[in-house]
Design a protein around this motif. Structure first.
Motif, short mmCIF file in Angstrom:
data_model
loop_
_atom_site.label_atom_id
_atom_site.label_comp_id
_atom_site.label_asym_id
_atom_site.label_seq_id
_atom_site.Cartn_x
_atom_site.Cartn_y
_atom_site.Cartn_z
N LEU A 139 -5.55 -8.47 5.77
CA LEU A 139 -4.12 -8.77 5.67
C LEU A 139 -3.69 -9.26 4.29
CD1 LEU A 139 -1.52 -8.86 7.38
CD2 LEU A 139 -2.08 -11.23 7.90
N CYS A 140 -4.29 -10.31 3.76
CA CYS A 140 -3.85 -10.86 2.48
C CYS A 140 -4.14 -9.92 1.31
CB CYS A 140 -4.48 -12.23 2.25
SG CYS A 140 -3.81 -13.48 3.37
N VAL A 141 -5.26 -9.20 1.37
CA VAL A 141 -5.57 -8.23 0.32
C VAL A 141 -4.55 -7.09 0.34
CG1 VAL A 141 -7.29 -6.63 -0.57
CG2 VAL A 141 -8.00 -8.85 0.32
N SER A 142 -4.15 -6.66 1.53
CA SER A 142 -3.13 -5.62 1.65
C SER A 142 -1.79 -6.09 1.08
CB SER A 142 -2.95 -5.21 3.12
OG SER A 142 -4.15 -4.70 3.65
N ALA A 143 -1.42 -7.32 1.37
CA ALA A 143 -0.16 -7.88 0.83
C ALA A 143 -0.22 -7.95 -0.69
CB ALA A 143 0.10 -9.25 1.43
N TYR A 144 -1.38 -8.34 -1.24
CA TYR A 144 -1.55 -8.40 -2.69
C TYR A 144 -1.49 -6.99 -3.29
CZ TYR A 144 -3.66 -9.39 -7.22
OH TYR A 144 -3.90 -9.48 -8.57
N HIS A 145 -2.20 -6.04 -2.71
CA HIS A 145 -2.21 -4.66 -3.19
C HIS A 145 -0.80 -4.08 -3.17
CE1 HIS A 145 -3.01 -0.26 -2.88
NE2 HIS A 145 -4.04 -0.53 -3.67
N SER A 146 -0.01 -4.42 -2.16
CA SER A 146 1.36 -3.88 -2.05
C SER A 146 2.32 -4.51 -3.05
CB SER A 146 1.89 -4.09 -0.64
OG SER A 146 2.24 -5.44 -0.43
N SER A 181 -3.95 -0.76 -7.28
CA SER A 181 -2.77 -1.58 -7.56
C SER A 181 -3.21 -3.03 -7.69
CB SER A 181 -1.75 -1.44 -6.41
OG SER A 181 -0.62 -2.24 -6.65
N ASN A 182 -2.71 -3.71 -8.69
CA ASN A 182 -3.03 -5.13 -8.92
C ASN A 182 -4.54 -5.38 -8.98
OD1 ASN A 182 -0.31 -6.05 -9.03
ND2 ASN A 182 -0.22 -5.84 -6.82
N GLY A 183 -5.28 -4.43 -9.55
CA GLY A 183 -6.72 -4.60 -9.72
C GLY A 183 -7.54 -4.36 -8.47
N LYS A 198 -7.10 8.50 14.14
CA LYS A 198 -6.02 8.11 15.04
C LYS A 198 -6.07 6.61 15.21
CE LYS A 198 -3.90 9.27 19.27
NZ LYS A 198 -3.45 8.97 20.33
N TYR A 199 -4.97 5.94 14.93
CA TYR A 199 -4.91 4.48 14.96
C TYR A 199 -3.74 4.02 15.80
CZ TYR A 199 -8.01 5.51 11.15
OH TYR A 199 -9.03 6.01 10.41
N ASN A 200 -3.70 2.73 16.08
CA ASN A 200 -2.66 2.17 16.94
C ASN A 200 -1.38 1.84 16.19
OD1 ASN A 200 -4.23 2.17 19.34
ND2 ASN A 200 -5.37 0.45 18.49
N PHE A 201 -1.49 1.25 15.01
CA PHE A 201 -0.30 0.83 14.26
C PHE A 201 -0.62 0.75 12.77
CE2 PHE A 201 -2.48 -3.02 15.59
CZ PHE A 201 -2.54 -3.76 14.43
N ILE A 202 0.44 0.67 11.95
CA ILE A 202 0.29 0.44 10.52
C ILE A 202 0.95 -0.88 10.16
CG2 ILE A 202 0.18 2.86 9.86
CD1 ILE A 202 3.09 2.72 9.06
N MET A 203 0.52 -1.44 9.02
CA MET A 203 1.10 -2.67 8.52
C MET A 203 1.91 -2.35 7.27
SD MET A 203 -2.08 -5.34 8.93
CE MET A 203 -3.15 -4.47 7.77
N GLY A 204 3.10 -2.89 7.18
CA GLY A 204 3.92 -2.79 5.99
C GLY A 204 4.29 -4.19 5.55
N PHE A 205 4.53 -4.39 4.26
CA PHE A 205 4.76 -5.73 3.72
C PHE A 205 6.06 -5.79 2.95
CE2 PHE A 205 0.30 -5.11 4.29
CZ PHE A 205 -0.09 -6.30 4.91
N GLY A 206 6.63 -6.98 2.89
CA GLY A 206 7.87 -7.22 2.14
C GLY A 206 7.83 -8.58 1.51
N TYR A 207 8.73 -8.80 0.60
CA TYR A 207 8.84 -10.07 -0.12
C TYR A 207 9.66 -11.07 0.68
CZ TYR A 207 7.74 -7.16 -4.17
OH TYR A 207 7.15 -6.29 -5.05
N ILE A 208 9.37 -12.34 0.45
CA ILE A 208 10.27 -13.40 0.89
C ILE A 208 10.83 -14.01 -0.39
CG2 ILE A 208 10.45 -15.69 1.94
CD1 ILE A 208 8.40 -14.83 3.98
#
Length: 82
Positions: free
Chosen positions: A25-32, A58-60, A69-79
């Motif tokens: 999760l946190c690595v994905s948020a950083y990469h995004s 992205s970002n190193g 085939k997977y159940n869901f994807i994660m997308g990220f946004g800024y606060i």
């Protein structure tokens, strides 16, 4: 959601902009680009899964490609902090 500073080196990271459900999760948020190396808060959205997740750097951090085939994807946004 919130992540602390620092991202692990050996990571599970699959996708670009949209991340496969087993990605860390946190690595994905950083990469995004939703958080920086100091961590931070971000929004997480879940949606219907894709069948192919593309690799990118992205970002190193390099994500890997994954197909299947997977159940869901994660997308990220800024606060935005005032």
């Amino acid at each position: 959601m919130k992540c602390m500073s620092g991202c692990p080196g050996d990571i599970k990271l699959f996708g670009t902009k949209k991340y496969e459900e087993t990605s860390q999760l946190c690595v994905s948020a950083y990469h995004s680009g939703s958080i920086n190396k100091d961590g931070g808060e971000f929004t997480l959205s879940l949606s219907e899964a894709d069948r192919i997740y593309k690799s990118s750097e992205s970002n190193g951090k390099r994500s890997r490609m994954k197909k299947g085939k997977y159940n869901f994807i994660m997308g990220f946004g800024y606060i935005l902090l005032e």
